[in-house]
Design an enzyme around this catalytic site. Structure first.
Site, mmCIF file in Angstrom:
data_model
loop_
_atom_site.group_PDB
_atom_site.id
_atom_site.type_symbol
_atom_site.label_atom_id
_atom_site.label_comp_id
_atom_site.label_asym_id
_atom_site.label_seq_id
_atom_site.Cartn_x
_atom_site.Cartn_y
_atom_site.Cartn_z
ATOM 1 N N HIS A 64 24.588 45.054 -63.254
ATOM 2 C CA HIS A 64 25.522 44.901 -62.147
ATOM 3 C C HIS A 64 26.897 44.469 -62.662
ATOM 4 O O HIS A 64 26.977 43.633 -63.564
ATOM 5 C CB HIS A 64 25.023 43.837 -61.165
ATOM 6 C CG HIS A 64 23.735 44.194 -60.496
ATOM 7 N ND1 HIS A 64 22.512 44.032 -61.118
ATOM 8 C CD2 HIS A 64 23.466 44.698 -59.268
ATOM 9 C CE1 HIS A 64 21.552 44.418 -60.289
ATOM 10 N NE2 HIS A 64 22.101 44.833 -59.167
ATOM 11 N N GLU A 99 25.006 41.006 -71.074
ATOM 12 C CA GLU A 99 26.423 40.953 -71.445
ATOM 13 C C GLU A 99 26.603 40.270 -72.795
ATOM 14 O O GLU A 99 27.382 40.732 -73.646
ATOM 15 C CB GLU A 99 27.216 40.194 -70.368
ATOM 16 C CG GLU A 99 27.505 40.994 -69.109
ATOM 17 C CD GLU A 99 26.297 41.181 -68.213
ATOM 18 O OE1 GLU A 99 26.385 41.985 -67.271
ATOM 19 O OE2 GLU A 99 25.257 40.521 -68.439
ATOM 20 N N ASP A 113 32.040 48.596 -89.115
ATOM 21 C CA ASP A 113 33.048 49.650 -89.233
ATOM 22 C C ASP A 113 34.205 49.228 -90.132
ATOM 23 O O ASP A 113 34.732 50.037 -90.908
ATOM 24 C CB ASP A 113 33.574 50.013 -87.846
ATOM 25 C CG ASP A 113 34.644 51.086 -87.900
ATOM 26 O OD1 ASP A 113 34.313 52.219 -88.322
ATOM 27 O OD2 ASP A 113 35.796 50.796 -87.525
#
Length: 302
Positions: A64, A99, A113
């Site tokens: 949500h 989250e 990365d």
């Protein structure tokens, strides 16, 4: 998505961890000294993590959208491992563990990365939830199966057989989720003396929780609040406020309800609305945290 409209807002927190392992100590030194060609690894990764936390519902289909009210990212280094701790807070109806884990994973991927041009052995080892808090289970006191409850429907029309009771049955359904013993389920007319007599009878049966539904409006026959208020020894305004506030978010007429809550000895008495939705929403507003009151009545501290 899962329907969370019946839940209440609480402070929700979660902390997730991710580990990035590099190939050499030279890589660790380059990170510490901000010598990685792509820039300051920790600052760039932190920024990516903050964006990721706020975009979680865009990435994970069943999550949500929620107000992220605080996010912190912390790094620690031990040997060749960089540990990432992502903490998230909100005041909302659902938790923030996804989250936190999403944020930690993006931080780890960003570090990967940035380091891959200088270290071909970089790997993300694991991502896991360390802690979460704030769900309804955190505010739910266990209730013994011997705990007795009495449910009373106050309605002239239902007691006369002109209408079917749905509100009382909805309350029973809710209480049965917590394995309570329903010692009594009665339907009586809107008469003050019968309401008060029912309170006395239920207390004699050992009911620690007494719930009336109906008679809390403003019609001339709505006398439940007056009847029970004469018996209540201590009002609990917070319960009444929580019920009306919860209802007002869903139905503007909730402000007209005169729901009452208070204690009589070691029993709690509630007078709730008589509409089915009103009864359901009132129960959703205060259960299961309301059970904490019975520990307090026994002498436990908050």
């Amino acid at each position: 998505m899962v329907d969370i409209t019946s839940k209440i807002n609480t402070l929700r927190t979660a902390t997730a961890q991710a580990i990035v392992k590099v190939g050499t100590s030279d890589t660790i030194e380059a990170v510490k000294n901000k010598e990685i060609p792509k820039g300051d690894v920790f600052e760039v990764a932190k920024t990516a993590g903050l964006f990721a936390v706020k975009r979680t519902s865009d990435m994970i289909p069943d999550c949500h959208p929620l107000p992220v009210e605080a996010t912190t990212v912390e790094f620690s280094i031990e040997g060749l491992e960089i540990a990432i701790h992502m903490s998230v807070k909100t005041i909302y109806k659902t938790g923030v563990e996804v989250e936190a884990m999403h944020g930690a994973s993006v931080v780890a991927l960003t570090i990967y990365d940035m380091l891959k041009p200088v270290d071909k052995q970089v790997e993300i080892q694991h991502i896991k939830l360390l802690q979460k808090s704030g769900g309804s289970s955190d505010f739910s006191d266990p209730v013994r199966s011997s705990f007795k409850a009495g449910i009373v429907v106050c309605s002239d029309s239902i007691s006369a057989g002109k209408k079917e009771d749905k509100a009382g049955k909805a309350i029973i359904d809710k209480l049965e989720e917590y394995d309570l013993t329903i010692a009594d389920y009665s339907i009586i007319p809107d008469e003050k003396d019968k309401i008060q007599q029912k309170v006395h009878d239920l207390r004699k049966q050992g009911c620690r929780l007494i719930i009336f539904t109906g008679g809390t409006g403003l019609s001339k026959r709505d006398v439940t609040p007056e009847a029970v208020s004469e018996l209540i020894e201590r009002r609990v305004p917070g319960i009444e406020e929580a019920i009306r506030s919860y209802g007002q978010d869903r139905m503007p007429y909730a402000m007209l309800s005169r729901s009452v809550a208070g204690t009589i000895g070691d029993s709690l008495l509630l007078a709730l609305p008589g509409s089915t939705n009103g009864a359901k929403e009132s129960m959703d507003a205060v259960f299961p945290p309301l059970f904490h009151i019975f520990r307090i009545l026994k002498g436990s501290s908050h």
